[in-house]
Design a protein around this motif. Sequence first.
Motif, short mmCIF file in Angstrom:
data_model
loop_
_atom_site.label_atom_id
_atom_site.label_comp_id
_atom_site.label_asym_id
_atom_site.label_seq_id
_atom_site.Cartn_x
_atom_site.Cartn_y
_atom_site.Cartn_z
N ARG A 5 -2.15 -5.92 -7.62
CA ARG A 5 -2.36 -5.49 -9.01
C ARG A 5 -3.85 -5.52 -9.36
O ARG A 5 -4.35 -4.62 -10.02
CB ARG A 5 -1.58 -6.40 -9.97
CG ARG A 5 -0.08 -6.28 -9.84
CD ARG A 5 0.45 -4.98 -10.41
NE ARG A 5 0.35 -4.95 -11.86
CZ ARG A 5 0.20 -3.85 -12.58
NH1 ARG A 5 0.09 -2.68 -11.97
NH2 ARG A 5 0.14 -3.90 -13.89
N LEU A 6 -4.54 -6.58 -8.87
CA LEU A 6 -5.97 -6.68 -9.17
C LEU A 6 -6.75 -5.55 -8.51
O LEU A 6 -7.84 -5.20 -8.94
CB LEU A 6 -6.52 -8.03 -8.67
CG LEU A 6 -6.08 -9.25 -9.49
CD1 LEU A 6 -6.41 -10.54 -8.74
CD2 LEU A 6 -6.75 -9.26 -10.86
N ARG A 7 -6.19 -5.00 -7.43
CA ARG A 7 -6.88 -3.92 -6.72
C ARG A 7 -6.41 -2.55 -7.20
O ARG A 7 -6.68 -1.53 -6.57
CB ARG A 7 -6.62 -4.07 -5.22
CG ARG A 7 -7.28 -5.29 -4.66
CD ARG A 7 -6.70 -5.73 -3.34
NE ARG A 7 -7.05 -7.13 -3.09
CZ ARG A 7 -7.59 -7.59 -1.96
NH1 ARG A 7 -7.77 -6.78 -0.96
NH2 ARG A 7 -7.89 -8.85 -1.86
N ALA A 67 -11.25 -14.14 -4.28
CA ALA A 67 -10.86 -13.56 -3.00
C ALA A 67 -9.68 -12.59 -3.15
O ALA A 67 -9.49 -11.69 -2.34
CB ALA A 67 -10.50 -14.67 -2.01
N LEU A 68 -8.89 -12.78 -4.20
CA LEU A 68 -7.78 -11.85 -4.45
C LEU A 68 -8.30 -10.47 -4.86
O LEU A 68 -7.56 -9.50 -4.88
CB LEU A 68 -6.86 -12.39 -5.55
CG LEU A 68 -5.88 -13.47 -5.13
CD1 LEU A 68 -5.20 -14.07 -6.36
CD2 LEU A 68 -4.84 -12.91 -4.19
N GLY A 69 -9.57 -10.43 -5.22
CA GLY A 69 -10.16 -9.15 -5.60
C GLY A 69 -10.38 -9.02 -7.10
O GLY A 69 -10.54 -7.91 -7.61
N ALA A 70 -10.38 -10.16 -7.79
CA ALA A 70 -10.55 -10.10 -9.24
C ALA A 70 -12.01 -9.87 -9.61
O ALA A 70 -12.90 -10.52 -9.06
CB ALA A 70 -10.07 -11.41 -9.86
N GLY A 71 -12.24 -8.93 -10.52
CA GLY A 71 -13.57 -8.76 -11.10
C GLY A 71 -13.77 -9.86 -12.13
O GLY A 71 -12.88 -10.69 -12.34
N ARG A 117 -20.01 -6.90 -3.12
CA ARG A 117 -19.23 -8.08 -2.70
C ARG A 117 -17.81 -7.99 -3.25
O ARG A 117 -16.85 -8.34 -2.58
CB ARG A 117 -19.90 -9.37 -3.18
CG ARG A 117 -21.03 -9.84 -2.27
CD ARG A 117 -21.36 -11.32 -2.49
NE ARG A 117 -21.77 -11.58 -3.86
CZ ARG A 117 -22.99 -11.36 -4.31
NH1 ARG A 117 -23.92 -10.89 -3.50
NH2 ARG A 117 -23.30 -11.61 -5.56
N LEU A 118 -17.68 -7.50 -4.50
CA LEU A 118 -16.34 -7.32 -5.07
C LEU A 118 -15.56 -6.29 -4.26
O LEU A 118 -14.38 -6.49 -3.95
CB LEU A 118 -16.45 -6.88 -6.54
CG LEU A 118 -15.13 -6.58 -7.25
CD1 LEU A 118 -14.22 -7.80 -7.26
CD2 LEU A 118 -15.36 -6.09 -8.69
N ALA A 119 -16.26 -5.20 -3.90
CA ALA A 119 -15.60 -4.16 -3.09
C ALA A 119 -15.13 -4.74 -1.75
O ALA A 119 -14.04 -4.42 -1.27
CB ALA A 119 -16.55 -2.99 -2.88
N LEU A 120 -15.98 -5.60 -1.17
CA LEU A 120 -15.60 -6.26 0.11
C LEU A 120 -14.36 -7.13 -0.09
O LEU A 120 -13.42 -7.08 0.71
CB LEU A 120 -16.78 -7.12 0.60
CG LEU A 120 -16.49 -8.10 1.74
CD1 LEU A 120 -16.14 -7.36 3.02
CD2 LEU A 120 -17.68 -9.02 1.98
N ARG A 121 -14.37 -7.91 -1.18
CA ARG A 121 -13.22 -8.80 -1.42
C ARG A 121 -11.94 -7.99 -1.65
O ARG A 121 -10.85 -8.46 -1.37
CB ARG A 121 -13.50 -9.71 -2.62
CG ARG A 121 -14.62 -10.70 -2.39
CD ARG A 121 -14.58 -11.86 -3.37
NE ARG A 121 -14.65 -11.45 -4.75
CZ ARG A 121 -15.79 -11.29 -5.42
NH1 ARG A 121 -16.94 -11.50 -4.84
NH2 ARG A 121 -15.77 -10.93 -6.69
#
Lengths: 372, 233
Positions: free
Chosen positions: A109-111, B136-140, A79-83
């Motif tokens: 940056r988060l990616r 949704a921004l992709g934060a772990g 799910r994180l990979a999808l986001r």
Amino acid sequence: MSASASAVPVLVARDLEVVRAGRTLAHVDALALLPGDVHVLLGANGAGKSTLLKALNGVEEAHGTLEFEGREVATAAARLALRRRTAAVFQRPYLLATSVHANVASGLRLRGASRAEARRRAAAALDLLGIAHLAGRKPDRLSGGEAQRVSIARALAVDPAVLFLDEPLAALDPPTRRVLVVELLDIFAQRAMAVVWVTHDRDEALAVGDRVSFLENGRIVQTGAALDVFAQPASASFADFLGLDAYLEGEIVNAADSSTVLRLASGVEIACREAADGPAVACLPPEDVVLFAGPPAEHSTSLRNVLPGMVKSVSPSGRLLLVVVAAECVDIAALVTRAAAEELGLEVGGSVVAAFKASAVHPIARHERRLS
Amino acid sequence: MDLIWNGIVEALRLLFGGDGSIYEIAWRSLWISGVALVIAVAVGVPLGAAIALNEFGGRRVLVAATNTGMAAPPVVVGLLVSLFLTRNGPLGDLRWLYTPWAMVIAQFIIALPIVMGLSLAALQQIDVGMRQQIAALGAGRLQGFALLLREIKVALLAAVMAAFGGVISEVGAVMMVGGNIEGQTQVLTTAIVQETRIGRWSVAIALSIILMILAFGANFAMTVVQQQGRRRA
């Protein structure tokens, strides 16, 4: 903008269900998002649109099958990979307490993008949305429209495979909304991403959607090409939602010459779209009804249904007037301009003739009618 | 009035005359409270976040316990720590009673609920939509936690300031578990009590001035960090 028929879906949901405290908030049997398509999730407030969007985005946990680019999204890591390959814009911009530029760069940056790359792509996204001059500002110094543009720029900066928009224009004033719709459609046309656009606004859905899914009680009850869905609502509740509240009740009869009519209880026959024989209700969009002061000359119109009647009420409907005509045991609503109303001399109790094409009458089999 | 005036003059002489013992006490106060505070923040913020951001059984009891802890009387904390660290107590083998480490533990216990309670309250105020947007921004998990902490920076620093104020000025618990041993466990507050008792007003005033300066200095530094960005906004 519309994807080709042969395009491979980027995101597929099957039997996807969001359940909270024993209650099903959203359930979708099957949904496929195609790259380049804008898929609108339409429905009234509380229909489960936002919940479904968050389930598709991997923000809400859901049961069932979700596949992104052919791989199943079944774990928290997936799910994180999808986001991280998608982006979302919500009704409120939810900007972080930092500069506009840092906000737009935050997703990158988060990616894992380098500082330099994030800076470059954030600047490009700010340019794209026409807000480069706001880069150094803090969120509390932005107008609602500016803040939403920042939120959209932040989503586009990551170049998502799927862009999820949850009522992105709902909090904006109509002029800002109109401008942003045009800009967004331009941007979508230049990119091959799939877009999921949640709205309860029928006009917005029609303006932006390639495909529309109508949700009710957390379930998709009709899905298809936007124009088809709007032209042929498959249920009375959807017709209700679309404002097609001028119901004609009767029996569908297909004649030997392959013309179809809806025979009302009074015996009056209304020419309508093709449908199977049997009891039916038909809805008639008020904007498809034309009013005349007297019977139109036969050669002057292709309108197959011409019903004389009496003006029952006249009420404002936005910039138009909604005129209800009591005609031969059935009320027919028509939308007319104020100028036309004046020209026709419309007043309650006055005579008028309502006319409409057979193609404007959408029959719905009787069993679809919502019980209330 | 003379007593007070002479006391202040003598205090200033002690302060600027380079009396090493006074500064030694001040330094001890600072490091004991500093270490207790750092551990309280390191433990309290994640615990506060865990309570604020998750739904689980007994959550309300934990919140109520945390809020109660914020008002726990220091002498009760001192008693508890003494009971655990006394020679026959469960942790007696550590031989920490009447050492600075006992004082660190007592101050940690006083600071922990303050940090936990205030960070919990601040995190609860964050709209669930903001949390979903961050996801949704992709934060772990850790990235999201760091972003949330940045969102509550002002409240978080207020929590740290409140906890620091609570422990640097606390006297009951450190007196009980430290014993106010000169050159070993004597800190500003316990020294002020002792000097006042024996009538050495000037030393007590000098120590009080240092305590006030330390409290102000630490709070000022944190306020500067807390208010960063307001001028530019």
